[in-house]
Design a protein around this motif. Structure first.
Motif, PDB file in Angstrom:
ATOM      1  N   ILE A  49      -3.113   9.225  -5.548  1.00  0.00           N
ATOM      2  CA  ILE A  49      -3.023   8.170  -6.529  1.00  0.00           C
ATOM      3  C   ILE A  49      -1.736   8.164  -7.399  1.00  0.00           C
ATOM      4  O   ILE A  49      -0.964   7.354  -7.661  1.00  0.00           O
ATOM      5  CB  ILE A  49      -4.065   8.386  -7.391  1.00  0.00           C
ATOM      6  N   LEU A  50      -1.299   9.757  -7.781  1.00  0.00           N
ATOM      7  CA  LEU A  50      -0.100  10.043  -8.245  1.00  0.00           C
ATOM      8  C   LEU A  50       1.253   9.431  -7.717  1.00  0.00           C
ATOM      9  O   LEU A  50       2.337   8.743  -8.279  1.00  0.00           O
ATOM     10  CB  LEU A  50       0.170  11.418  -8.731  1.00  0.00           C
ATOM     11  N   LYS A  51       1.244   9.705  -6.283  1.00  0.00           N
ATOM     12  CA  LYS A  51       2.424   9.106  -5.411  1.00  0.00           C
ATOM     13  C   LYS A  51       2.431   7.397  -5.921  1.00  0.00           C
ATOM     14  O   LYS A  51       3.492   7.041  -5.755  1.00  0.00           O
ATOM     15  CB  LYS A  51       2.249   9.708  -4.039  1.00  0.00           C
ATOM     16  N   GLN A  52       1.293   6.899  -5.738  1.00  0.00           N
ATOM     17  CA  GLN A  52       1.279   5.348  -5.882  1.00  0.00           C
ATOM     18  C   GLN A  52       1.965   4.943  -7.098  1.00  0.00           C
ATOM     19  O   GLN A  52       2.569   4.140  -7.404  1.00  0.00           O
ATOM     20  CB  GLN A  52       0.030   4.879  -5.657  1.00  0.00           C
ATOM     21  N   VAL A  53       1.376   5.838  -8.232  1.00  0.00           N
ATOM     22  CA  VAL A  53       1.821   5.316  -9.676  1.00  0.00           C
ATOM     23  C   VAL A  53       3.306   5.675  -9.775  1.00  0.00           C
ATOM     24  O   VAL A  53       4.053   4.817 -10.376  1.00  0.00           O
ATOM     25  CB  VAL A  53       1.111   6.052 -10.680  1.00  0.00           C
ATOM     26  N   ILE A  54       3.766   6.783  -9.201  1.00  0.00           N
ATOM     27  CA  ILE A  54       5.153   7.205  -9.292  1.00  0.00           C
ATOM     28  C   ILE A  54       6.036   6.181  -8.644  1.00  0.00           C
ATOM     29  O   ILE A  54       7.088   5.712  -9.146  1.00  0.00           O
ATOM     30  CB  ILE A  54       5.318   8.551  -8.854  1.00  0.00           C
ATOM     31  N   LEU A  55       5.694   5.706  -7.472  1.00  0.00           N
ATOM     32  CA  LEU A  55       6.201   4.790  -6.764  1.00  0.00           C
ATOM     33  C   LEU A  55       6.412   3.306  -7.477  1.00  0.00           C
ATOM     34  O   LEU A  55       7.446   2.633  -7.592  1.00  0.00           O
ATOM     35  CB  LEU A  55       5.678   4.495  -5.263  1.00  0.00           C
ATOM     36  N   PHE A  56       5.570   2.974  -8.300  1.00  0.00           N
ATOM     37  CA  PHE A  56       5.289   1.850  -8.965  1.00  0.00           C
ATOM     38  C   PHE A  56       6.218   1.746 -10.125  1.00  0.00           C
ATOM     39  O   PHE A  56       6.829   0.855 -10.489  1.00  0.00           O
ATOM     40  CB  PHE A  56       3.710   1.620  -9.486  1.00  0.00           C
ATOM     41  N   LEU A  57       6.282   3.154 -10.843  1.00  0.00           N
ATOM     42  CA  LEU A  57       7.101   2.972 -12.064  1.00  0.00           C
ATOM     43  C   LEU A  57       8.557   3.734 -11.807  1.00  0.00           C
ATOM     44  O   LEU A  57       9.306   3.749 -12.841  1.00  0.00           O
ATOM     45  CB  LEU A  57       6.470   4.045 -13.142  1.00  0.00           C
ATOM     46  N   GLU A  58       8.910   4.099 -10.517  1.00  0.00           N
ATOM     47  CA  GLU A  58      10.141   4.658 -10.374  1.00  0.00           C
ATOM     48  C   GLU A  58      11.454   3.589 -10.801  1.00  0.00           C
ATOM     49  O   GLU A  58      12.539   4.181 -11.262  1.00  0.00           O
ATOM     50  CB  GLU A  58      10.235   4.981  -8.952  1.00  0.00           C
TER      51      GLU A  58
END
Length: 625
Positions: free
Chosen positions: A477-486
């Motif tokens: 879940i964190l990876k998806q959020v980081i990818l989204f906010l990068e």
């Protein structure tokens, strides 16, 4: 049985009076040489003047205070003692060896006046104390004043005119006649009955006034006993009787008037306490409570208090007896408020309106107070609704966000279709043996995967949020959020460092809610670093708990404000509202976790989210159920 101090004092004085009477009477031969019998007229005059003055004082006080007390008992008591005072005056001036008045002074006239004064007094006291103390509506003082003079004049006329025909009440060197004894016994009986009435009242009502009235009646009873046992005009018993009479009048004043004053003071103190309590309640009231009157066309505050008043930098003294215009400074507000105040005053109806004052949104309610069909004042309340307005704006933002999410989902859906086609052709190109082409194709595929991931996030935003908990991989879940906010992080010159332990257990959670929490904290961390910096996200786990730590290099939070983080509308951002952290904290708590914040101003902030692992979450649920 316990005695009050006043009870004990009254009992002691009563026994002392009885003891003194018996001691003087039976020791009269011993005490007779202490005074010269030839001075009996002077002594009698002095003692009678004392009692007359006290009787006049009882009358004057009752007469003057009647407009305020309206007490029926005090009304009749005052005119009783007016009558007694004049009968005692006639008794004094007709005493033997006094200068002639109308006719020659004589002991028979004096005894008749004195005896009738005491009889009228005893009968009237019984009647007055049997009366219920209702309020007298009409002011009949002049009529009763005239009636008292008429009664005294009638008695005086009868005694002066028909003295020779009246039976004697006392015979020199023989004492009282039978008629005098009978009248004396009647007076004593009436006084005893009155004492019993007063004691019964005291037992029921427990008012100290009744104790003093009982002591007054006991003193008058002792006086009557002393009047009835003397044999000679110059007996020391007669002097003692007058002393008891003065004492009785004193306690009449103390019982009926001084105690009433004490009760009035006590009631006044209670009223002051209630007013102070009301004042304190008004001061603690979150808004403002006010009363307003209209004078010379202007609206004037007669009361204005409440916590909001002090928030505006004002005090009660600043608004008391001041125009409402001085409270609402701006011309626009003055005009608006006066318009609504006039409308409430003229229409006699409740008015509610809103204004902006001192950067605060205020809800004002005005209600007219109507007496006999006329508005006499307005009662108003002012409530600070700024936070409510802000909440309404947040709700509108959420609605707009939902609309944007739906539009974004629509756009994402339209993008995904051509993306699928492009990716298909790129996979075909990738099957060629040209290594150079394969390199470029892999790069393009990676970027297309990134675009597809972003579109998937937009699609998630529009999907209904399920409250169903599942075992989820927080790292994923964190990876998806980081990818989204990068992209946003790159724009703000923020580098995100994500460290985690491999093979971490899943966490029982609601995926979309956890995404919302992570997005809120990552965005807050990036915005806290306006000049860029590093954001460290660390995930670790022990047997029972999973911890996610967000550490930034931002401006930090002052130590005294850390406890307020997570409260609604607390924020350090100019455009923030504090609801993001509040909602995130609530989500974490709903997941049986907790949030810890540490910060140092100028160095950065660290937020640790602790959640139970799958097994631990199940245990916590079973404990609750």
């Amino acid at each position: 049985m316990t005695f009050k101090f006043t009870e004990a004092k009254v009992i002691i004085i009563s026994f002392l009076a009885l003891f003194f009477l018996l001691f003087i009477h039976y020791g009269s031969e011993v005490f007779s040489h202490l005074y010269n019998p030839e001075n009996i007229t002077s002594i009698h005059t002095i003692l009678e003047l004392f009692s007359i003055c006290m009787a006049i004082a009882i009358f004057t006080y009752g007469y003057k205070t009647f407009p305020f007390t309206k007490s029926r008992q005090l009304f009749f008591l005052s005119f009783l003692f007016f009558t007694v005072a004049f009968l005692d005056l006639l008794h004094m001036i007709s005493f033997e060896d006094m200068p002639d008045f109308i006719t020659e002074s004589s002991m028979d006239k004096s005894v008749w006046f004195g005896t009738l004064a005491r009889l009228v007094q005893a009968i009237s006291l019984v009647w007055i104390l049997l009366l219920s103390d209702k309020k007298v509506i009409k002011d009949l003082r002049i009529y009763y004043f005239a009636s008292s003079i008429a009664i005294v004049s009638f008695i005086g006329f009868i005694i002066y005119r028909y003295e020779a025909y009246l039976p004697p009440l006392s015979i020199e060197n023989q004492g009282n006649t039978l008629l005098k004894d009978i009248i004396g016994y009647v007076i004593c009986a009436l006084l005893l009955v009155t004492i019993l009435i007063v004691i019964k009242r005291y037992i029921v009502e427990k008012k100290d006034a009744y104790l003093y009235i009982a002591l007054a009646l006991w003193s008058l009873l002792m006086a009557e006993v002393a009047f009835d046992v003397y044999s000679f005009v110059n007996d020391i018993d007669k002097i003692l009787a007058h002393i008891f009479k003065v004492m009785g009048f004193f306690y009449i004043i103390k019982g009926f008037y001084f105690s009433t004053i004490d009760e009035a003071k006590e009631a006044e103190a209670q009223v002051r306490a209630v007013k102070q309590e009301l004042h304190d309640v008004l001061r603690e009231q979150l808004g403002i409570i006010s009363t307003i009157v209209k004078q010379n066309g202007k609206f004037i505050h007669t009361l204005c208090d409440g916590e909001l008043l002090y928030k505006l930098g004002l005090t009660v003294e600043d608004t008391y007896n001041k125009s409402v215009d001085e409270f609402f400074v701006t011309p626009h507000n003055i005009k608006t408020v006066n318009t609504y105040l006039n409308r409430a005053w003229n229409s006699k109806e409740k008015i509610t309106f809103e204004i902006k004052h001192n950067n605060l949104d205020m809800l004002i309610s005005i209600k007219p107070i109507i007496v006999k069909g006329k508005v006499v004042k307005l009662v108003g309340s002012v409530t600070d609704v700024t936070k409510i307005k802000e909440m309404e704006e947040v709700i509108r933002d959420i609605d707009r966000f939902k609309l944007v999410a739906e539009l974004a989902a629509g756009v994402a859906h339209e993008i995904r279709n051509p993306l699928t086609t492009v990716k298909g052709f790129l996979h075909l190109l990738n099957e060629r043996n040209d290594e150079k082409d394969q390199t470029f194709v892999k790069v393009v595929l990676a970027e297309l995967d990134r675009i597809e991931s972003i579109t998937n996030e937009f699609m998630d935003l529009s999907r209904p949020k399920s409250s169903k908990f599942k075992d989820e991989d927080l790292v994923e879940i964190l990876k998806q959020v980081i990818l989204f906010l990068e992209p946003s992080a790159t724009k703000l010159s923020v580098t995100i460092h994500f460290n985690y332990i491999k093979g971490m257990k899943n966490v029982h959670c609601q995926k979309n809610q956890m995404k919302q929490v992570f997005i809120n904290f990552i965005k807050n961390a990036m915005e806290a670093m306006p000049k860029g910096g590093n954001l460290y996200i660390d995930a670790d786990q022990d047997l029972d708990h999973t911890r996610i730590r967000f550490t930034d290099e931002g401006v930090g939070i002052p130590e005294e404000l850390i406890d307020q983080v997570g409260n609604a509308f607390f924020t350090m951002k100019e455009t923030g509202n504090g609801l993001g952290v509040m909602m995130s904290k609530r989500i974490i708590e709903e997941h049986k976790g907790f949030m810890e914040i540490s910060s140092k101003e100028g160095e950065g902030t660290s937020i640790v989210l602790t959640l139970p692992t799958v097994n631990q979450f199940s245990i916590s649920l079973s404990k609750q159920t």
